[in-house]
Each structure stands twice: as C-alpha cells, then as structure tokens.
Enzyme design. Structure first.
Site, mmCIF file in Angstrom:
data_model
loop_
_atom_site.group_PDB
_atom_site.id
_atom_site.type_symbol
_atom_site.label_atom_id
_atom_site.label_comp_id
_atom_site.label_asym_id
_atom_site.label_seq_id
_atom_site.Cartn_x
_atom_site.Cartn_y
_atom_site.Cartn_z
ATOM 1 N N GLU A 147 0.827 -0.934 -0.165
ATOM 2 C CA GLU A 147 0.010 0.566 0.279
ATOM 3 C C GLU A 147 1.063 1.271 0.385
ATOM 4 O O GLU A 147 1.976 1.410 0.110
ATOM 5 C CB GLU A 147 -1.014 0.155 1.766
ATOM 6 C CG GLU A 147 -1.566 -1.274 0.907
ATOM 7 C CD GLU A 147 -3.045 -1.023 2.555
ATOM 8 O OE1 GLU A 147 -3.937 -2.436 2.624
ATOM 9 O OE2 GLU A 147 -2.755 -0.547 3.311
ATOM 10 N N PRO A 148 0.771 2.304 -0.351
ATOM 11 C CA PRO A 148 0.765 3.691 -0.178
ATOM 12 C C PRO A 148 1.983 3.354 1.165
ATOM 13 O O PRO A 148 3.135 4.125 0.840
ATOM 14 C CB PRO A 148 0.147 4.884 -0.530
ATOM 15 C CG PRO A 148 -1.528 4.177 -1.243
ATOM 16 C CD PRO A 148 -1.211 2.845 -0.573
ATOM 17 N N ALA A 150 2.766 1.416 2.925
ATOM 18 C CA ALA A 150 3.579 -0.255 3.915
ATOM 19 C C ALA A 150 3.425 -0.745 2.560
ATOM 20 O O ALA A 150 2.638 -1.694 1.695
ATOM 21 C CB ALA A 150 1.570 -1.467 4.641
ATOM 22 N N GLY A 151 4.737 -1.138 2.846
ATOM 23 C CA GLY A 151 5.676 -1.831 1.431
ATOM 24 C C GLY A 151 6.228 -3.501 2.603
ATOM 25 O O GLY A 151 5.758 -3.776 2.302
ATOM 26 N N SER A 152 7.353 -2.727 2.702
ATOM 27 C CA SER A 152 8.042 -3.732 2.977
ATOM 28 C C SER A 152 7.308 -4.260 5.035
ATOM 29 O O SER A 152 7.446 -5.121 5.863
ATOM 30 C CB SER A 152 9.381 -3.646 3.651
ATOM 31 O OG SER A 152 10.159 -3.982 2.559
ATOM 32 N N ILE A 177 1.171 -3.042 -8.001
ATOM 33 C CA ILE A 177 0.735 -4.267 -8.030
ATOM 34 C C ILE A 177 0.992 -4.654 -9.850
ATOM 35 O O ILE A 177 0.275 -3.912 -10.290
ATOM 36 C CB ILE A 177 -0.533 -4.109 -7.636
ATOM 37 C CG1 ILE A 177 -1.030 -3.694 -6.292
ATOM 38 C CG2 ILE A 177 -1.414 -5.599 -8.190
ATOM 39 C CD1 ILE A 177 -0.549 -4.317 -5.162
ATOM 40 N N GLU A 382 9.513 -7.382 -3.396
ATOM 41 C CA GLU A 382 9.752 -8.431 -3.288
ATOM 42 C C GLU A 382 10.596 -8.549 -2.148
ATOM 43 O O GLU A 382 10.987 -9.381 -0.788
ATOM 44 C CB GLU A 382 10.042 -9.768 -4.263
ATOM 45 C CG GLU A 382 9.185 -9.815 -5.185
ATOM 46 C CD GLU A 382 8.097 -10.435 -4.378
ATOM 47 O OE1 GLU A 382 7.160 -10.409 -3.546
ATOM 48 O OE2 GLU A 382 7.479 -11.236 -5.783
ATOM 49 N N THR A 384 13.064 -5.566 0.203
ATOM 50 C CA THR A 384 13.964 -4.240 -0.217
ATOM 51 C C THR A 384 15.464 -5.306 -0.114
ATOM 52 O O THR A 384 15.588 -6.552 0.734
ATOM 53 C CB THR A 384 14.867 -3.293 0.242
ATOM 54 O OG1 THR A 384 14.630 -3.061 1.784
ATOM 55 C CG2 THR A 384 12.936 -2.457 0.420
#
Length: 398
Positions: A147-148, A150-152, A177, A382, A384
């Site tokens: 999400e904007p 929420a990555g890692s 996505i 996937e 960093t």
C-alpha cells in the site's frame, strides 16, 4: 546430453546453445521443458522485447503463449492442473524467461506467487474451485499486498474488509501491483481486525467486481511491460467463501508465500545478469580497437570473469534454496540470501556490461542499457535487500 547419478537419482545435463550455461536437471522431462522455454524465448519473446518495452505495452500474447505451453503452472500439483515439477526446475524456466524478457519473467513469478497462496493455504473446496482456472493457462494473477504507506512493513496495511453477512465489504488502496488492471484475478490482503499482526486476512478476487478500479500505470525506470498500478477498492463486496484459509492468518500467509516469490525474483535477476554477460562477451570479441578485439585486453578479460562468477553464484544460491524447498526443509533464510545475491549481482553485471560496450552501452541500440534499468528494481521489490539482510541476520542470531 548425458546422465550422471547425483544423490541417488539420475540428473540430465544440458549445455545451452549460444551460452556458457550448463544445467544439471533432475529428469529428461525437465530438460525438455528447458529446451521448450529456450525455443519460445528465442523465437517469440526476444524478437518483441525491444519495441514492446519502448511503448510499455502489456505482453498479453506472451502470457497466453506461455500458458498454452504449460509454463505458468509448473510447480503445482497435477491434480489441480499444475505441471508437477520441482521448484528447482520451475525457477530455471523463470530464469530463461527473464533472460529473454525480464518484464515477462517478473509477471510469471508474480502469477506463481498468487497461485502459491491458494495452493498452500486454501481449503480443499477453494482449491478445487479456483486452482484449475489459475493454472489452466488462460488466467494471470496479481498480488495485492503493498500500500502507499505499507511496503516492507506488512503490519501497516490499512485496507479493510468488514464482514457483512456472507460477504466482506472492502475499502482501501493497494500500490505497486504488478499486472494491475491486466490480471484476471487478484490475491488481496486486507485488515479484518485491528491487531497489526493477527488482523490481516487473504482473499481471492476475480477481475471485474463492482467497486474495484485501477490507477494509471506507473511510469517506471525499467520493466515497462510489467504494468504496475494502484488497485482501488470502494465498497467492493467479496463473498466470504473466497477467504483464503482462516480469518486473521493473512500475515503468515503473505510472508510464507514471499519466500517462494523471492526465489522467483532471484531467478529473473539471474536471467538479467546472464543476458548482460552474453552481450558483453559477444561485443568484446567483435569490437576492434588498436588493431585487435578488445577481448584481448587482460583487464577486460578479468572484468568478464568477475561477471561470470557473479552469474554462477546467483544461480547456485537460488537453486540451493529451491532444493531445500523441494525437500520440505526450511528455506526462508536461503531465499533471502538468494534474493540479495542474485539481485545485487544483476546490478553489478549490468553496470559492467554497459562499461564493456562503452558509448554504445549507453544507447538504446543495445540491450544492456535496458537490462541495467531492469536490474535496479529487483533490489527493491519482494522485500528490499536491506530487509533481506535483516531477515538473514535475525535467523543467524536467534
């Protein structure tokens, strides 16, 4: 081709025409699959990659071709329509696809990631209903996790799925996505309870439901044909029967699936590095300076040797992790090692390939410029490579 006994079983060996890659494969079927992949890559993927990447066109025809050939379902059980192949074979197929067309390699890996979630966590009824379509060759999947904000940090997901009778009502925004707006189904992770770690749940969502829409494709440095968008949910209703596993287990589902997904990216990165190495070697033999090929220079030979060592280390690292997975043993740390090793190597090898080609390497007339741009994002998505190093260190120190 010859066969030699390895660990109690026969393995087929094959050296690929036009490269210095020698593969040790577990069966003649696996050898045939690699030969089929190489043939498709040479005849159907490589001739189209340059123009398509210039325009950013989604490679739908490439996925249809791979699907018809059975290459989008290799590591899954035959009873659900899969190819029943070991993960080590599947990853080498992904490497070959990534070598020819990195965007398609990434899309293939993402598709497998989505099917892995259902195969590993879905009820038998869910698997019987959805997996044959996911693995049949006509459907392509997308993985809606990031999400904007929420990555890692998966615990930061805000998209919410609220139970309303026999449905969940979903609101929220997913970011970055792959296959967004082009996929036939989406694996969605949304919050069903406030708990950061135990409040996530996973759903399978077919394309075209009311309340789901898409942002414009991102304008990225590389992987232009890996169409990447936001996926927007506005009071979208999802049948409760499409919940994957138990409510609240989404965190475990996401993280366990990503271990396999990281190996897919490691394989693609190895393919990028292999392609860059091949281009640099060929160019060095043809480029004449001061009356002889530049390959006669020892300094350049050492550079090529280091590039080759990087590629072989990458391949060995993902194959080791895959063989652990195939044996049913833990492989999370090894998946992170493979992801770091292969993607960092892809960046180094692509950078050096540009250097070997000199000014030509900096132009779009040669593929190394594109491979350089494609390689960079493999160090980012996937998880960093900084996150991967944290995973490795925590496993060592626990």
């Amino acid at each position: 081709m010859s066969s030699v006994p390895v660990a109690g079983r026969s393995r087929s060996t094959v050296t690929e025409v036009g490269t210095n890659v020698e593969r040790l494969l577990p069966s003649d079927d696996a050898r045939a699959l690699l030969e089929l992949t190489r043939d498709i890559a040479a005849k159907e993927l490589e001739p189209n990659v340059h123009e398509a990447e210039q325009t950013g066109e989604f490679p739908a025809a490439a996925y249809r071709l791979l699907g018809r050939a059975g290459l989008l379902s290799l590591p899954f059980a035959e009873e659900y329509g899969g190819g029943g192949q070991p993960y080590e074979v599947y990853l080498q197929v992904v490497e070959e696809i990534g070598r020819a067309w990195p965007s398609v390699g990434v899309g293939t890996s993402v598709h497998s990631l989505t099917a892995t979630v259902v195969a590993a966590n879905g009820s038998e009824a869910l698997k019987q209903e959805w997996l044959p379509r996911m693995l049949g060759g006509d459907w392509l999947g997308a993985y809606c996790l990031s999400e904007p904000q929420a990555g890692s940090d998966v615990s930061g997901i805000r998209a919410a799925a609220v139970r309303d009778g026999e449905e969940y009502v979903v609101n929220g925004t997913k970011q970055w996505i792959s296959n967004g707006s082009c996929a036939d189904y989406y694996i969605l992770f949304a919050r069903t309870a406030p708990d950061p770690k135990r409040g996530l749940s996973a759903f399978v969502v077919p394309d075209g439901i009311a309340g789901m829409s898409f942002g414009a494709p991102e304008k990225k440095m590389g992987l232009a044909c890996d169409v990447t968008t936001q996926v927007l949910f506005d009071d979208a209703r999802i049948p409760a029967a499409q919940l994957i596993g138990e409510e609240g287990r989404g965190m475990q589902v996401a993280l366990s699936a990503l271990d396999a997904g990281r190996l897919g990216i490691a394989a693609v990165a190895t393919g990028i590095a292999q392609a860059a190495l091949e281009c640099a070697v060929q160019y060095s033999k043809e480029r004449i300076q001061f009356g002889s090929p530049i390959s006669d220079n020892q300094g350049l030979q050492f550079m090529l040797a280091d590039m080759a060592a990087d590629v072989e280390r990458s391949r060995a690292s993902y194959l080791h992790a895959a063989r652990l997975k195939d044996a049913g043993r833990p492989f999370s740390r090894q998946a992170s090692v493979a992801k770091v090793t292969a993607t960092d190597a892809a960046m180094r090898v692509a950078t050096d390939a540009v250097q070997v080609l000199g000014g030509n390497g900096y132009t779009r007339e040669y593929p190394v410029e594109r491979l350089f741009r494609d390689a960079k994002v493999t160090q980012i998505f996937e998880g960093t490579n900084q996150i991967q190093r944290m995973v490795i260190a925590r496993d060592l120190l626990r």
